[in-house]
Structure formats: structure tokens, C-alpha cells
Design a protein around this motif. Structure first.
Motif, PDB file in Angstrom:
ATOM      1  N   ASP A   2       0.836  -1.195   0.000  1.00 28.05           N
ATOM      2  CA  ASP A   2       0.000   0.000   0.000  1.00 28.05           C
ATOM      3  C   ASP A   2       0.873   1.247   0.000  1.00 28.05           C
ATOM      4  N   SER A   3       0.222   2.409  -0.174  1.00 32.34           N
ATOM      5  CA  SER A   3       0.975   3.654  -0.328  1.00 32.34           C
ATOM      6  C   SER A   3       1.735   4.021   0.933  1.00 32.34           C
ATOM      7  N   LEU A   4       1.173   3.720   2.123  1.00 33.91           N
ATOM      8  CA  LEU A   4       1.842   4.042   3.376  1.00 33.91           C
ATOM      9  C   LEU A   4       3.128   3.237   3.527  1.00 33.91           C
ATOM     10  N   ALA A   5       3.057   1.952   3.170  1.00 37.35           N
ATOM     11  CA  ALA A   5       4.247   1.105   3.255  1.00 37.35           C
ATOM     12  C   ALA A   5       5.320   1.568   2.298  1.00 37.35           C
ATOM     13  N   ARG A   6       4.909   2.000   1.106  1.00 34.05           N
ATOM     14  CA  ARG A   6       5.883   2.495   0.129  1.00 34.05           C
ATOM     15  C   ARG A   6       6.591   3.740   0.656  1.00 34.05           C
ATOM     16  N   GLN A   7       5.849   4.618   1.351  1.00 35.25           N
ATOM     17  CA  GLN A   7       6.435   5.840   1.853  1.00 35.25           C
ATOM     18  C   GLN A   7       7.471   5.575   2.936  1.00 35.25           C
ATOM     19  N   SER A   8       7.299   4.485   3.707  1.00 31.79           N
ATOM     20  CA  SER A   8       8.197   4.198   4.816  1.00 31.79           C
ATOM     21  C   SER A   8       9.334   3.244   4.432  1.00 31.79           C
ATOM     22  N   GLU A   9       9.316   2.698   3.222  1.00 28.14           N
ATOM     23  CA  GLU A   9      10.330   1.739   2.809  1.00 28.14           C
ATOM     24  C   GLU A   9      11.671   2.415   2.582  1.00 28.14           C
ATOM     25  N   MET A  10      12.734   1.775   3.083  1.00 36.84           N
ATOM     26  CA  MET A  10      14.089   2.259   2.829  1.00 36.84           C
ATOM     27  C   MET A  10      14.653   1.524   1.620  1.00 36.84           C
ATOM     28  N   TYR A  11      14.927   2.258   0.571  1.00 36.81           N
ATOM     29  CA  TYR A  11      15.532   1.664  -0.605  1.00 36.81           C
ATOM     30  C   TYR A  11      17.036   1.536  -0.385  1.00 36.81           C
ATOM     31  N   ARG A  12      17.618   0.545  -1.027  1.00 33.59           N
ATOM     32  CA  ARG A  12      19.065   0.349  -0.894  1.00 33.59           C
ATOM     33  C   ARG A  12      19.632  -0.122  -2.224  1.00 33.59           C
ATOM     34  N   ILE A  13      20.660   0.567  -2.693  1.00 29.58           N
ATOM     35  CA  ILE A  13      21.369   0.128  -3.889  1.00 29.58           C
ATOM     36  C   ILE A  13      22.850  -0.015  -3.536  1.00 29.58           C
ATOM     37  N   PHE A  14      23.581  -0.734  -4.362  1.00 34.83           N
ATOM     38  CA  PHE A  14      24.987  -1.007  -4.094  1.00 34.83           C
ATOM     39  C   PHE A  14      25.866  -0.480  -5.225  1.00 34.83           C
ATOM     40  N   ILE A  15      27.009   0.060  -4.826  1.00 35.23           N
ATOM     41  CA  ILE A  15      28.053   0.441  -5.763  1.00 35.23           C
ATOM     42  C   ILE A  15      29.255  -0.437  -5.450  1.00 35.23           C
ATOM     43  N   VAL A  16      29.749  -1.164  -6.442  1.00 34.22           N
ATOM     44  CA  VAL A  16      30.854  -2.096  -6.201  1.00 34.22           C
ATOM     45  C   VAL A  16      32.100  -1.620  -6.930  1.00 34.22           C
ATOM     46  N   SER A  17      33.225  -1.825  -6.287  1.00 36.87           N
ATOM     47  CA  SER A  17      34.502  -1.432  -6.888  1.00 36.87           C
ATOM     48  C   SER A  17      34.851  -2.378  -8.028  1.00 36.87           C
ATOM     49  N   PRO A  18      35.661  -1.921  -8.968  1.00 37.73           N
ATOM     50  CA  PRO A  18      35.929  -2.716 -10.172  1.00 37.73           C
ATOM     51  C   PRO A  18      36.975  -3.797  -9.945  1.00 37.73           C
ATOM     52  N   ALA A  19      37.023  -4.721 -10.875  1.00 35.69           N
ATOM     53  CA  ALA A  19      38.097  -5.712 -10.897  1.00 35.69           C
ATOM     54  C   ALA A  19      39.323  -5.099 -11.559  1.00 35.69           C
ATOM     55  N   LYS A  20      40.468  -5.669 -11.280  1.00 38.83           N
ATOM     56  CA  LYS A  20      41.711  -5.206 -11.891  1.00 38.83           C
ATOM     57  C   LYS A  20      41.755  -5.662 -13.343  1.00 38.83           C
ATOM     58  N   THR A  21      41.939  -4.720 -14.244  1.00 43.05           N
ATOM     59  CA  THR A  21      41.929  -5.046 -15.671  1.00 43.05           C
ATOM     60  C   THR A  21      43.331  -5.103 -16.272  1.00 43.05           C
ATOM     61  N   THR A  22      44.342  -5.147 -15.405  1.00 45.40           N
ATOM     62  CA  THR A  22      45.721  -5.195 -15.900  1.00 45.40           C
ATOM     63  C   THR A  22      46.508  -6.374 -15.326  1.00 45.40           C
ATOM     64  N   GLY A  23      45.845  -7.279 -14.625  1.00 47.09           N
ATOM     65  CA  GLY A  23      46.535  -8.397 -14.006  1.00 47.09           C
ATOM     66  C   GLY A  23      46.659  -9.607 -14.920  1.00 47.09           C
ATOM     67  N   LYS A  24      47.088 -10.719 -14.335  1.00 45.76           N
ATOM     68  CA  LYS A  24      47.310 -11.942 -15.113  1.00 45.76           C
ATOM     69  C   LYS A  24      46.014 -12.492 -15.685  1.00 45.76           C
ATOM     70  N   ARG A  25      44.927 -12.436 -14.894  1.00 45.75           N
ATOM     71  CA  ARG A  25      43.660 -12.950 -15.409  1.00 45.75           C
ATOM     72  C   ARG A  25      43.138 -12.071 -16.547  1.00 45.75           C
ATOM     73  N   ALA A  26      43.428 -10.782 -16.477  1.00 41.13           N
ATOM     74  CA  ALA A  26      43.040  -9.888 -17.576  1.00 41.13           C
ATOM     75  C   ALA A  26      43.815 -10.235 -18.843  1.00 41.13           C
ATOM     76  N   GLN A  27      45.087 -10.558 -18.694  1.00 42.31           N
ATOM     77  CA  GLN A  27      45.878 -10.949 -19.852  1.00 42.31           C
ATOM     78  C   GLN A  27      45.313 -12.202 -20.509  1.00 42.31           C
ATOM     79  N   LEU A  28      44.826 -13.119 -19.683  1.00 42.41           N
ATOM     80  CA  LEU A  28      44.206 -14.330 -20.232  1.00 42.41           C
ATOM     81  C   LEU A  28      42.933 -13.995 -21.004  1.00 42.41           C
ATOM     82  N   LEU A  29      42.093 -13.166 -20.393  1.00 43.87           N
ATOM     83  CA  LEU A  29      40.800 -12.866 -21.001  1.00 43.87           C
ATOM     84  C   LEU A  29      40.934 -12.025 -22.266  1.00 43.87           C
TER      85      LEU A  29
END
Length: 222
Positions: A2-29
């Protein structure tokens, strides 16, 4: 819901750090002569996602971040639950597709607070994301909190909305990855603290994770 529940809901999103694109596994890929499935798909199709590529490059740590963010994200409508920091394209959805050429460009751009090619797109995309978030929203950084290369730029954009897992303090990458995978398996979310309220983003290394319990195999599995 319902609208009341939507107003009280805490949204949460995530920001993740990147993988290393210059390492040995990157050379393989990135090797044009590589014949394994992911490398072949990266060269010949358009169905490799950024999350999939970075999970290969980083292994346990990125796989933990990706699984955790997908499991616990509560994004508002029209916003993704997980965004990946990239070296020259700012915040990018983890499910967006990536090409071999784009991964090579990532490798050519240093993730450095003094590098405008990195800072400009990150601040621009973060500001646009900030404007799309409802008031009751939290942005959780799954990545290094001890250096300025992510935290300072993101904090300028998200302010008090920006948080990180308390359990990250003092842990290495492998320990963080294992911890997040266990949280997903148990359905237990970590505790988050605000970046601005944290007295210290570094600390003593916590005890090693206890070995994960082995599941008993039935006679039919043997």
C-alpha cells in the motif's frame, strides 16, 4: 504494497569497486588467441555482462560483491540495484554488456583521483543517480574504504546516503568476498555505517573466517 508502506520503505542500492583489468587474469581474457568460453564469447558475441567479466578477472572478491548486491538490493522503480565503478565510464550497471575493446579501454585508464578521465564520468553518473533516488534511499559501497579513490568522490555526490559494511574494516579482499557469499547463503545482511559518521575506515584485522561447514553427501551423490 500500500501507499503508506511504500512511503516508509528504505531503498538500498549497491556500488561495487571494479576488478583489476591489468593483471594476469586480464591478460588471459584479453588474449586474442584464448579459446576458453568467456574469452571466445567476448570476441564473437554481445552477451557478456560487465559483472560476468569482472567476476572472472577478480575471482572470489568480485563474485562475493556481485552475489551480495543482487541478493540484498532494494532499488526504487527505474533504478538498478547494482552499479560498478569503471575507470572511464563512471557508474555502469553490472548487467550491461561489455566488449573486448571496452575492457581494453578500462585497462588503459588509471583509477586515480587526479585523473580527469576517471573522476569526470564517475562524478557525472553519480550525480545523475543521486537525483533519481527517493529521499529514503541508502547507497552502500562494496569496495575499498581506506583510500580516497572511491570514497571521497562518491561522498561528494551522495553525502549522508553513502554507507559501507562495518565488517569490511580491517579485512582483506578474499575475506570480504568469502564473508559476503556466506551472508547470501544464510540470508543475513551485514551492518552498514555512514561514511561521514565513521571515526576510522581502517582498523585491526578481524579473526579469519571459520571454515565453511561441509554439506553431507547422500549415498546417491557418491
Amino acid at each position: 504494497m500500500d501507499s503508506l508502506a511504500r512511503q516508509s520503505e528504505m531503498y538500498r542500492i549497491f556500488i561495487v569497486s571494479p576488478a583489476k583489468t591489468t593483471g594476469k587474469r586480464a591478460q588471459l581474457l584479453l588474449n586474442e588467441n584464448a579459446s576458453f568460453d568467456l574469452a571466445n564469447r567476448l570476441r564473437t558475441s554481445d552477451d557478456v555482462t560487465l559483472g560476468e567479466a569482472f567476476a572472472f578477472l577478480s575471482g572470489l572478491y568480485f563474485r562475493g560483491k556481485l552475489s551480495y548486491s543482487r541478493h540484498f538490493a532494494r532499488p526504487p522503480e527505474g533504478v538498478a540495484g547494482c552499479y560498478v565503478i569503471t575507470s572511464d565510464a563512471g557508474l555502469t550497471m553490472c548487467d550491461s554488456t561489455v566488449t573486448l575493446q571496452r575492457l581494453r579501454r578500462f585497462a588503459e585508464t588509471p583509477i586515480d583521483p587526479q585523473n580527469a578521465q576517471y573522476c569526470g564520468p564517475l562524478c557525472e553518473t553519480a550525480a545523475k543517480l543521486h537525483d533519481r533516488l527517493p529521499a529514503r534511499s541508502e547507497v552502500v559501497l562494496l569496495g575499498s574504504i581506506a583510500t580516497a579513490k572511491y570514497v571521497d568522490l562518491l561522498h561528494k555526490c551522495f553525502g549522508e546516503r553513502l554507507a559501507f559494511p562495518r565488517e569490511f574494516v580491517g579485512r582483506g579482499d578474499m575475506s570480504r568476498g568469502g564473508l559476503m557469499l556466506r551472508c547470501v547463503a544464510a540470508g543475513t545482511e551485514l551492518e552498514y555505517i555512514k561514511i561521514g559518521a565513521a571515526e576510522s575506515r581502517t582498523g585491526k584485522r578481524p579473526p579469519k573466517l571459520a571454515p565453511a561447514p561441509r554439506t553431507k553427501r547422500s549415498s546417491t551423490d557418491r
